[in-house]
Design a protein around this motif. Structure first.
Motif: not given
Length: 368
Positions: A210-220, A308-314, A154-155, A177-180
């Motif tokens: 941080k500046r290069l990202h402009v808006v830093r997003k995160q997904s899992m 199981m694993s949880i990958a978090t992408f910046v 699940i992404y 939701k709270e844990a995530v």
């Protein structure tokens, strides 16, 4: 490099879809194994050259570097040099003493397990839409005849808040939701601390990345790899590099499933309990002019136990331009193009996982 990007609705489509691509629907591997634990369909059996070795055949290897984050953020020069070496030589490292409470890690693992333990019909309520990559299903399925990975996922987009599409969040699952959210906040802090040190190593001030990202997003990406009766024939995740800036992986402490390609050989990454595995993504490879490499990696399965694993992408804002920063072109010529990040995402997501093939799209032709 131009960091002025016009942000329209925060860069998110109004309907909440990413608009980056899509993945074809495929059967749940977890359900397949539940119904028949011995049968491995032909579509999951990898070509001979792509199959994992039996674990007894792996050569002796040095473990990937472990970086002590508590030392790094206090300016320890030795730890900073270790980080530089890890990014140049390995593209992977484990982070210890990161300050994320054990209970936060444990709760995150627990809610992911709870989700995959739901009945199939309940999980299907959060299935990926035809034109979106968020939700429950499998990623990078672009044709009806490609080989499939032995796993479900699940992404979710987790940050910023306006990037979330809550129809894919199993909010009826108690505590999910709270844990995530709590884990997401902790990982945001850790990733910011790591990238501050990387910025210094790349010849910028600590806020450079941080500046290069402009808006830093995160997904899992939350992964479930069922046991397989023939683990030497299948892959949990096909070889690939990550298309973001950096990735932080939380994995099972007692099952080794992640492998990286190091000097032409697949090496297992043995988990350190409560550590986070960090790897360089394609974006940082381009920004660093190839000094820091995004490394090919894959996941293997085993016969006895689900993993199981949880990958978090910046991820940077999709409107930014990729290309080497000035400070990384002082001692060597430019090796990477300038292109919009969105163009790169659409290119890489529109094809099956195929090692590092898609990163050639970023390189100048005489370097590809």
């Amino acid at each position: 490099m131009d960091s002025e990007v016009e942000l329209e609705n925060g860069g998110i489509k109004v309907d909440g879809e990413l608009g980056w691509g899509k993945s074809l629907p495929v059967p749940s591997v977890q359900e397949m194994v539940r119904n028949d634990s011995e049968f491995v369909p032909e579509r999951y059996i990898q070509e001979s050259k792509d199959r994992p070795l039996d674990s007894t055949f792996y050569p002796k290897f040095n473990e990937i570097p472990a970086i002590d984050l508590s030392l790094l953020i206090n300016g320890d020069e030795d730890e900073l040099h270790k980080l530089d070496f890890a990014c140049k030589e390995w593209g992977f490292f484990q982070i210890i003493n990161h300050g994320v409470p054990e209970e936060v890690l444990g709760e995150m693992k627990a809610v992911v397990a709870d989700f995959f333990n739901l009945p199939l019909e309940e999980k299907k309520k959060y299935a990926m839409a035809e034109n979106d990559l968020q939700g429950y299903g499998q990623a990078y399925v672009v044709s009806e005849d490609q080989k499939l990975d032995w796993g479900d996922l699940i992404y979710l987009m987790t940050s910023p808040l306006e990037a979330r599409n809550m129809k894919y969040w199993p909010t009826t699952l108690s505590g999910f939701k709270e844990a995530v959210e709590e884990y997401s906040r902790e990982i945001e802090r850790v990733s910011e601390e790591i990238m501050a040190s990387m910025s210094l190593l790349m010849g910028m001030d600590k806020n450079g990345l941080k500046r290069l990202h402009v808006v830093r997003k995160q997904s899992m990406r939350m992964n479930y790899y069922p046991p397989c009766s023939k683990p030497d024939l299948v892959l949990g995740v096909s070889p690939h590099s990550d298309g973001g800036s950096i990735t932080l992986l939380l994995q099972d402490d007692d099952i080794t499933g992640l492998q990286i390609r190091y000097k032409g050989t697949w090496l297992p990454v043995k988990p350190i309990p409560n550590a986070l595995v960090v790897n360089i993504g394609d974006v940082v490879e381009a920004w660093s002019n190839g000094m820091y490499k995004s490394i090919e990696h894959r996941a293997v399965t085993n016969e006895n136990k689900a993993r199981m694993s949880i990958a978090t992408f910046v991820i940077p804002h999709e409107g930014i331009e990729l290309g080497p920063v000035e400070s990384m072109m002082q001692d060597q010529p430019r090796m990477y193009k300038t292109m919009k990040y969105l163009d790169y995402i659409i290119h890489s997501l529109g094809r099956k996982m195929d090692g590092k093939a898609h990163t050639n799209f970023l390189k100048l032709e005489n370097e590809s």
